[in-house]
Write an enzyme that holds these catalytic residues in place. Sequence first.
Site, PDB file in Angstrom:
ATOM      1  CB  THR A  14      45.529  40.800  43.020  1.00  0.00           C
ATOM      2  OG1 THR A  14      44.891  39.674  42.423  1.00  0.00           O
ATOM      3  CG2 THR A  14      46.954  40.455  43.400  1.00  0.00           C
ATOM      4  CE  LYS A  39      41.020  41.591  43.069  1.00  0.00           C
ATOM      5  NZ  LYS A  39      40.342  41.134  41.854  1.00  0.00           N
ATOM      6  CG  ASP A  50      38.517  43.338  39.309  1.00  0.00           C
ATOM      7  OD1 ASP A  50      39.455  43.451  38.491  1.00  0.00           O
ATOM      8  OD2 ASP A  50      38.660  42.847  40.444  1.00  0.00           O
TER       9      ASP A  50
HETATM   10  P1  NDP Z   1      38.851  34.496  45.556  1.00  0.00           P
HETATM   11  O1  NDP Z   1      39.949  33.800  46.268  1.00  0.00           O
HETATM   12  O2  NDP Z   1      38.175  35.665  46.178  1.00  0.00           O
HETATM   13  O3  NDP Z   1      37.685  33.417  45.195  1.00  0.00           O
HETATM   14  C1  NDP Z   1      38.020  32.171  44.641  1.00  0.00           C
HETATM   15  C2  NDP Z   1      36.751  31.466  44.172  1.00  0.00           C
HETATM   16  O4  NDP Z   1      37.140  30.254  43.505  1.00  0.00           O
HETATM   17  C3  NDP Z   1      35.816  31.050  45.300  1.00  0.00           C
HETATM   18  O5  NDP Z   1      34.493  31.079  44.829  1.00  0.00           O
HETATM   19  C4  NDP Z   1      36.263  29.599  45.559  1.00  0.00           C
HETATM   20  O6  NDP Z   1      35.273  28.791  46.145  1.00  0.00           O
HETATM   21  C5  NDP Z   1      36.492  29.145  44.147  1.00  0.00           C
HETATM   22  N1  NDP Z   1      37.405  28.001  44.012  1.00  0.00           N
HETATM   23  C6  NDP Z   1      38.738  27.956  44.276  1.00  0.00           C
HETATM   24  N2  NDP Z   1      39.249  26.750  43.968  1.00  0.00           N
HETATM   25  C7  NDP Z   1      38.209  26.007  43.493  1.00  0.00           C
HETATM   26  C8  NDP Z   1      38.093  24.674  43.022  1.00  0.00           C
HETATM   27  N3  NDP Z   1      39.146  23.853  42.976  1.00  0.00           N
HETATM   28  N4  NDP Z   1      36.870  24.250  42.605  1.00  0.00           N
HETATM   29  C9  NDP Z   1      35.802  25.068  42.642  1.00  0.00           C
HETATM   30  N5  NDP Z   1      35.844  26.349  43.104  1.00  0.00           N
HETATM   31  C10 NDP Z   1      37.036  26.809  43.523  1.00  0.00           C
HETATM   32  O7  NDP Z   1      39.453  34.881  44.124  1.00  0.00           O
HETATM   33  P2  NDP Z   1      38.913  35.975  43.069  1.00  0.00           P
HETATM   34  O8  NDP Z   1      37.446  35.960  43.099  1.00  0.00           O
HETATM   35  O9  NDP Z   1      39.598  37.244  43.263  1.00  0.00           O
HETATM   36  O10 NDP Z   1      39.473  35.359  41.688  1.00  0.00           O
HETATM   37  C11 NDP Z   1      38.906  34.185  41.126  1.00  0.00           C
HETATM   38  C12 NDP Z   1      39.544  33.898  39.782  1.00  0.00           C
HETATM   39  O11 NDP Z   1      39.290  34.956  38.871  1.00  0.00           O
HETATM   40  C13 NDP Z   1      41.075  33.733  39.845  1.00  0.00           C
HETATM   41  O12 NDP Z   1      41.449  32.717  38.953  1.00  0.00           O
HETATM   42  C14 NDP Z   1      41.568  35.074  39.336  1.00  0.00           C
HETATM   43  O13 NDP Z   1      42.846  34.986  38.731  1.00  0.00           O
HETATM   44  C15 NDP Z   1      40.499  35.420  38.302  1.00  0.00           C
HETATM   45  N6  NDP Z   1      40.401  36.852  38.105  1.00  0.00           N
HETATM   46  C16 NDP Z   1      40.598  37.319  36.840  1.00  0.00           C
HETATM   47  C17 NDP Z   1      40.500  38.657  36.590  1.00  0.00           C
HETATM   48  C18 NDP Z   1      40.718  39.156  35.206  1.00  0.00           C
HETATM   49  O14 NDP Z   1      40.908  40.356  35.043  1.00  0.00           O
HETATM   50  N7  NDP Z   1      40.685  38.296  34.205  1.00  0.00           N
HETATM   51  C19 NDP Z   1      40.207  39.640  37.648  1.00  0.00           C
HETATM   52  C20 NDP Z   1      39.983  39.031  38.939  1.00  0.00           C
HETATM   53  C21 NDP Z   1      40.101  37.688  39.141  1.00  0.00           C
HETATM   54  P3  NDP Z   1      35.098  28.726  47.753  1.00  0.00           P
HETATM   55  O15 NDP Z   1      34.362  29.975  48.141  1.00  0.00           O
HETATM   56  O16 NDP Z   1      34.327  27.487  47.951  1.00  0.00           O
HETATM   57  O17 NDP Z   1      36.493  28.656  48.325  1.00  0.00           O
END
Ligand code: NDP
Length: 289
Positions: A62, A66, A102
């Site tokens: 996670t 990843k 996923d």
């Molecule tokens: P990553 O760290 O790869 O990506 C995070 C994303 O969130 C990026 O697009 C980032 O933008 C954006 N972001 C973070 N903080 C903010 C903010 N304050 N305002 C706007 N955008 C923000 O994480 P993942 O893609 O792996 O996971 C993202 C979310 O999805 C998490 O909450 C995770 O728990 C959830 N998730 C849920 C799953 C499920 O099974 N339900 C499975 C996988 C993930 P930037 O690129 O600009 O930093």
Amino acid sequence: MLRYAGVIGYPLQRSLSPAFQQAALDHLRLEIVYEVWPTPAEGLETRVTTLRSPTVLGANVTIPHKETVIPMLDEIDALAGRVGAVNTIVNDGRKLRGHNTDVAGFMRALREDGGFEPEGKRVVVAGAGGAARAVVAGLLEARTAAVSVINRTLSRANRLVEDLRASAEGSELRALPEMYASWAAVMGSCDLLVNCTSAGSAGVEEESPVPVDLIRSTMLVYDLVYHPAETALMAAARKRGARVLGGLPMLVYQGAASFEMWTGQKAPLEVMFEAARGALQAAAAKGAS
Ligand code: NDP
């Protein structure tokens, strides 16, 4: 012989996987322990090496590993390659193989829990991290008409679109900068909005990442965040009459798919859902984030 699986990430305090994976293993009376393996970036290579032990079946991967774990594996399947992210590692005794469950978890929850068939629909995706990559790959495979990706860091959204362009075949796929005008341009014709940002998660940034005044009652609003169970985005969408789906079903389905790869047994979904909900409630009661 006692065997092991576990979750690799950092910092990992919020992971619900140990609770529902262990409940499933115990339910089937398997002699397998699911552990929590907090691993900072500098320890990832060593951690991955430990998965080669004959007692280890594999791991979930996670945030934030990843994508960076890929070169440390012997093989990755075609889907994980297209997505550019691995969330499941299987130790087959000779090789470490990387998969992405996923995508299947997201699509199953969308169809079964959201009652939504994406073929021909217009979708807006907030975020461009590992989860967004899985979501967009699944939506393109399901022949969605259009996917617009809006992310705070535009270059990351552009990269996602370039990487997945080859899978788009007939679907519109584009990246837009995170500003009100972008949201306004795409939300009017949107059938499905998916939040793939961490915004809304307990302890991260609890505001909605999407301007809620643009949500319409005809949309399904799907938030991948599962802690809290009801995010600010979900609450606002409900108020505006939209249908809403949270992240818990996807979490359980992606974990169930990993479980089946490691054990070769059918995952007991009811047991997993119950344990995941219990762990979430316990975390909420503790105010743990
Ligand atoms: P990553 O760290 O790869 O990506 C995070 C994303 O969130 C990026 O697009 C980032 O933008 C954006 N972001 C973070 N903080 C903010 C903010 N304050 N305002 C706007 N955008 C923000 O994480 P993942 O893609 O792996 O996971 C993202 C979310 O999805 C998490 O909450 C995770 O728990 C959830 N998730 C849920 C799953 C499920 O099974 N339900 C499975 C996988 C993930 P930037 O690129 O600009 O930093």
